[in-house]
Design an enzyme around this catalytic site. Structure first.
Site, PDB file in Angstrom:
ATOM      1  N   HIS A 115      24.040   2.071  10.103  1.00  0.00           N
ATOM      2  CA  HIS A 115      25.093   2.583  10.738  1.00  0.00           C
ATOM      3  C   HIS A 115      25.582   1.534  12.014  1.00  0.00           C
ATOM      4  O   HIS A 115      24.602   1.056  12.506  1.00  0.00           O
ATOM      5  CB  HIS A 115      24.807   3.997  11.405  1.00  0.00           C
ATOM      6  CG  HIS A 115      24.217   4.816  10.566  1.00  0.00           C
ATOM      7  ND1 HIS A 115      25.081   5.586   9.459  1.00  0.00           N
ATOM      8  CD2 HIS A 115      22.866   5.376  10.234  1.00  0.00           C
ATOM      9  CE1 HIS A 115      24.263   6.215   8.736  1.00  0.00           C
ATOM     10  NE2 HIS A 115      22.954   6.261   9.127  1.00  0.00           N
ATOM     11  N   ASN A 168       0.642  -1.250  -0.110  1.00  0.00           N
ATOM     12  CA  ASN A 168       0.011  -0.061   0.012  1.00  0.00           C
ATOM     13  C   ASN A 168       0.660   1.504  -0.035  1.00  0.00           C
ATOM     14  O   ASN A 168       1.947   1.327  -0.137  1.00  0.00           O
ATOM     15  CB  ASN A 168      -0.931  -0.039   1.228  1.00  0.00           C
ATOM     16  CG  ASN A 168      -2.310   0.547   0.760  1.00  0.00           C
ATOM     17  OD1 ASN A 168      -2.307   1.648   0.193  1.00  0.00           O
ATOM     18  ND2 ASN A 168      -3.533  -0.239   0.991  1.00  0.00           N
ATOM     19  N   THR A 228      11.587  -6.741  15.999  1.00  0.00           N
ATOM     20  CA  THR A 228      13.118  -6.986  16.092  1.00  0.00           C
ATOM     21  C   THR A 228      13.553  -8.457  16.067  1.00  0.00           C
ATOM     22  O   THR A 228      14.514  -8.770  16.135  1.00  0.00           O
ATOM     23  CB  THR A 228      13.523  -6.247  17.270  1.00  0.00           C
ATOM     24  OG1 THR A 228      12.630  -6.740  18.575  1.00  0.00           O
ATOM     25  CG2 THR A 228      13.249  -4.977  17.137  1.00  0.00           C
TER      26      THR A 228
END
Ligand SMILES: CC(C)(COP(=O)(O)OP(=O)(O)OC[C@H]1O[C@@H](n2cnc3c(N)ncnc32)[C@H](O)[C@@H]1OP(=O)(O)O)[C@@H](O)C(=O)NCCC(=O)NCCS
Length: 227
Positions: free
Chosen positions: A156, A125, A202
């Site tokens: 990073h 979407n 995570t």
């Protein structure tokens, strides 16, 4: 090409022209099939050494009407003024297994040597970002709600010499990712799972689990969802 589909394209000259240009650049021999259907503003920036392989039609910037999975009215138009963009860097690959629908404002970036693979019947979407620096695999029949993010890299280091800033993301079949959810590096999501809106994923998600929150945790097992 079916007559209805051809008529539809003639009524939308911008889509006809952009679809023809991108399809020709993809595979001149398949121009008449228009394997890529795209709005006028859609961008496909492909390095000459990048690989693009479409197992079905790729829609960029609109969802098809009568001959497709959804009608365009059902797109959440939060990002309608932003172009849909696909960027394939040197040595990267982007392959699909079937029809993939990508709404306005969505963005795929596949960095050098990255591998993005998307299954069949997948709905992306508006405002969704898929950032692939290593490998992102998305199964069949998945839905990504508006502004959700999939990224396989942190970009990073936060510790000197830190390893593991980038790791593959694997999303199974029939996974629903809610609005503004974020899926981070190294995560595998099992078949049939649901990621609730705004979650940050995570860790791996078991098949048919509903996960929610920051960081996302399982709040229900054996869930089912349909379009
Ligand atoms: C996945 C979803 C549909 C689940 O809805 P539901 O089954 O009705 O969930 P409930 O409201 O029963 O919530 C169950 C628990 O999870 C919590 N929860 C629900 N959604 C949550 C979220 N997005 N983040 C954190 N917690 C959430 C509730 O607070 C509740 O906690 P409690 O039991 O401690 O009270 C819903 O969470 C969601 O994400 N909706 C948005 C879907 C979306 O993005 N659609 C966009 C178009 S595709």
């Amino acid at each position: 090409m079916r007559a209805g589909s051809l008529l539809g394209l003639l009524r939308a000259p911008g889509i006809a022209l952009r679809s023809a240009t991108l399809s020709y650049r993809y595979r001149p021999a398949e121009l008449l099939k228009l394997p890529i259907r795209a709005v006028w503003t859609a961008r496909l920036d492909k390095h000459p050494d990048a690989g693009l392989s479409l197992g079905g039609r790729l829609y960029l910037g609109f969802f098809p009407g009568p001959d497709g999975i959804r009608s365009s009215e059902e797109i959440v138009h939060l990002a309608r003024d932003r172009p849909v963009r696909v960027t394939l860097s040197r040595g990267s690959t982007f392959e699909t297994q079937g029809v993939v629908l990508v709404a306005p404002g969505a963005e795929f970036v596949v960095s050098e040597n990255g591998e993005l693979s998307i299954g069949s019947g997948v709905l992306i979407n508006s405002g969704v970002s898929v950032l692939c620096w290593d490998s992102v695999t998305i199964g069949d029949d998945c839905s990504f709600a508006f502004d959700s993010v999939v990224m396989d890299t942190d970009f990073h280091r936060i510790r000197p010499g830190q390893a593991g800033v980038t790791a593959p993301v694997v999303i199974g079949n029939h996974v629903w990712v809610g609005a503004r959810a974020t899926i981070l590096k190294g995560v595998t999501i099992g078949d049939g799972a649901i990621v609730a809106a705004g979650s940050i994923v995570t860790r791996d998600v078991p098949a048919r689990a509903l996960v929610a929150g920051v960081p996302a945790g399982v709040i229900r097992h054996d869930v089912e969802w349909d379009r």
